[in-house]
Design a protein around this motif. Structure first.
Motif, mmCIF file in Angstrom:
data_model
loop_
_atom_site.group_PDB
_atom_site.id
_atom_site.type_symbol
_atom_site.label_atom_id
_atom_site.label_comp_id
_atom_site.label_asym_id
_atom_site.label_seq_id
_atom_site.Cartn_x
_atom_site.Cartn_y
_atom_site.Cartn_z
ATOM 1 N N ILE A 1 -1.296 -0.334 -14.081
ATOM 2 C CA ILE A 1 -1.898 -1.641 -14.322
ATOM 3 C C ILE A 1 -1.166 -2.660 -13.454
ATOM 4 C CG2 ILE A 1 -2.416 -3.425 -16.015
ATOM 5 C CD1 ILE A 1 -2.356 -1.206 -18.151
ATOM 6 N N LEU A 2 -1.893 -3.287 -12.565
ATOM 7 C CA LEU A 2 -1.319 -4.306 -11.698
ATOM 8 C C LEU A 2 -1.724 -5.683 -12.187
ATOM 9 C CD1 LEU A 2 -2.198 -2.824 -8.192
ATOM 10 C CD2 LEU A 2 0.010 -2.726 -9.347
ATOM 11 N N LYS B 1 -11.001 -8.375 -4.008
ATOM 12 C CA LYS B 1 -11.033 -9.178 -2.776
ATOM 13 C C LYS B 1 -9.906 -8.812 -1.810
ATOM 14 C CE LYS B 1 -14.498 -11.716 -4.046
ATOM 15 N NZ LYS B 1 -15.800 -11.430 -3.529
ATOM 16 N N HIS B 2 -8.900 -8.091 -2.279
ATOM 17 C CA HIS B 2 -7.800 -7.682 -1.400
ATOM 18 C C HIS B 2 -8.200 -6.371 -0.739
ATOM 19 C CE1 HIS B 2 -3.860 -6.325 -0.080
ATOM 20 N NE2 HIS B 2 -3.424 -7.560 -0.259
ATOM 21 N N CYS C 1 0.803 -1.231 0.000
ATOM 22 C CA CYS C 1 0.000 0.000 0.000
ATOM 23 C C CYS C 1 0.831 1.276 0.000
ATOM 24 C CB CYS C 1 -0.999 -0.027 1.140
ATOM 25 S SG CYS C 1 -2.385 -1.097 0.718
ATOM 26 N N PRO C 2 1.918 1.361 0.757
ATOM 27 C CA PRO C 2 2.750 2.572 0.628
ATOM 28 C C PRO C 2 3.248 2.768 -0.804
ATOM 29 C CG PRO C 2 3.346 1.395 2.609
ATOM 30 C CD PRO C 2 2.388 0.507 1.850
ATOM 31 N N SER C 3 3.569 1.673 -1.478
ATOM 32 C CA SER C 3 4.041 1.768 -2.861
ATOM 33 C C SER C 3 2.939 2.261 -3.783
ATOM 34 C CB SER C 3 4.546 0.412 -3.347
ATOM 35 O OG SER C 3 5.614 -0.012 -2.561
ATOM 36 N N LEU C 4 1.743 1.741 -3.579
ATOM 37 C CA LEU C 4 0.612 2.165 -4.402
ATOM 38 C C LEU C 4 0.293 3.633 -4.139
ATOM 39 C CD1 LEU C 4 -0.964 0.696 -6.493
ATOM 40 C CD2 LEU C 4 -2.578 -0.028 -4.747
ATOM 41 N N LYS C 5 0.328 4.044 -2.905
ATOM 42 C CA LYS C 5 0.079 5.454 -2.568
ATOM 43 C C LYS C 5 1.134 6.360 -3.195
ATOM 44 C CE LYS C 5 -2.400 4.437 1.656
ATOM 45 N NZ LYS C 5 -2.348 4.342 3.103
ATOM 46 N N PHE C 6 2.385 5.890 -3.217
ATOM 47 C CA PHE C 6 3.453 6.638 -3.873
ATOM 48 C C PHE C 6 3.142 6.802 -5.364
ATOM 49 C CE2 PHE C 6 7.207 6.197 -6.593
ATOM 50 C CZ PHE C 6 7.834 7.406 -6.337
ATOM 51 N N LEU C 7 2.745 5.721 -6.013
ATOM 52 C CA LEU C 7 2.434 5.794 -7.444
ATOM 53 C C LEU C 7 1.279 6.754 -7.708
ATOM 54 C CD1 LEU C 7 2.758 2.077 -8.582
ATOM 55 C CD2 LEU C 7 4.270 3.977 -9.150
ATOM 56 N N LEU C 8 0.319 6.814 -6.810
ATOM 57 C CA LEU C 8 -0.839 7.691 -7.002
ATOM 58 C C LEU C 8 -0.470 9.169 -6.891
ATOM 59 C CD1 LEU C 8 -3.521 5.617 -5.102
ATOM 60 C CD2 LEU C 8 -3.297 5.900 -7.579
ATOM 61 N N THR C 9 0.682 9.472 -6.308
ATOM 62 C CA THR C 9 1.126 10.866 -6.240
ATOM 63 C C THR C 9 1.813 11.292 -7.534
ATOM 64 O OG1 THR C 9 3.315 10.372 -5.318
ATOM 65 C CG2 THR C 9 1.499 10.698 -3.754
ATOM 66 N N PHE D 1 -8.156 1.210 -4.410
ATOM 67 C CA PHE D 1 -7.372 1.865 -5.454
ATOM 68 C C PHE D 1 -7.759 1.404 -6.855
ATOM 69 C CE2 PHE D 1 -4.431 1.707 -1.769
ATOM 70 C CZ PHE D 1 -4.347 3.061 -1.532
ATOM 71 N N ILE D 2 -8.619 0.395 -6.960
ATOM 72 C CA ILE D 2 -8.953 -0.200 -8.255
ATOM 73 C C ILE D 2 -10.137 0.527 -8.881
ATOM 74 C CG2 ILE D 2 -9.754 -2.292 -9.425
ATOM 75 C CD1 ILE D 2 -8.298 -3.916 -7.273
ATOM 76 N N ASP D 3 -9.945 0.971 -10.110
ATOM 77 C CA ASP D 3 -11.034 1.581 -10.875
ATOM 78 C C ASP D 3 -11.655 0.599 -11.858
ATOM 79 O OD1 ASP D 3 -10.732 4.188 -9.768
ATOM 80 O OD2 ASP D 3 -9.017 4.505 -11.086
ATOM 81 N N PHE D 4 -10.866 -0.353 -12.307
ATOM 82 C CA PHE D 4 -11.319 -1.261 -13.364
ATOM 83 C C PHE D 4 -10.561 -2.566 -13.213
ATOM 84 C CE2 PHE D 4 -11.435 -2.643 -17.898
ATOM 85 C CZ PHE D 4 -12.816 -2.599 -18.083
#
Length: 141
Positions: free
Chosen positions: A46-47, A54-55, A31-39, A61-64
């Motif tokens: 794309i993950l 389910k996670h 999650c810290p990594s994902l939050k970093f990417l969102l900045t 953070f998932i739009d699609f």
């Protein structure tokens, strides 16, 4: 192997592909990594991540969500040819035993729990280039 991709929305060009576990370990966890990417100023992140909505930490953070529906025999054959092309027979046989005793259940579980919640399902029998084109076409729309 899980990957994440950063894609240019304008032309569909893949700007960056990084091994999922390496990037997230370096950035202090998932999650810290994902939050970093969102900045960052990114069009898409794309993950390649099997748990989708389910996670609990990732779902917000998932739009699609896209599910690539690959028959189990094809998925297994692709994995063996990709991961074990230079491995001794004993390693391949050991992995087949693991697949039949445990691994297959994980694949079947995803068909029951992840696929129904996906926003889009792709035919996993398509070649990789076709799957990528279908994904990029759907992201543009």
């Amino acid at each position: 192997m899980s990957l994440f991709f950063i894609v240019n929305k304008q032309n569909g060009e893949i700007l960056l592909v990084v091994k999922f576990h390496r990037f997230f370990r370096l950035r202090g966890g998932f999650c810290p990594s994902l939050k970093f990417l969102l900045t960052e100023s990114l069009d898409y992140i794309i993950l390649d991540f099997p748990f989708s909505y389910k996670h609990s930490q990732v779902s917000k953070f998932i739009d699609f969500s896209i599910f690539i529906d690959t028959p189990l025999d094809i998925a297994l054959a692709r994995r063996v040819t990709r991961d074990f092309c230079n491995s001794p027979t004993e390693d391949i046989l050991s992995e087949m035993k693991n697949y039949t005793s445990r691994g297959r259940r994980g694949y079947l579980n995803m068909l029951e729990t992840i696929k129904p919640d996906a926003d889009f399902v792709i035919d996993g029998t398509l070649q990789a280039a076709e799957v990528i084109n279908v994904i990029l076409d759907n992201l543009k729309n």
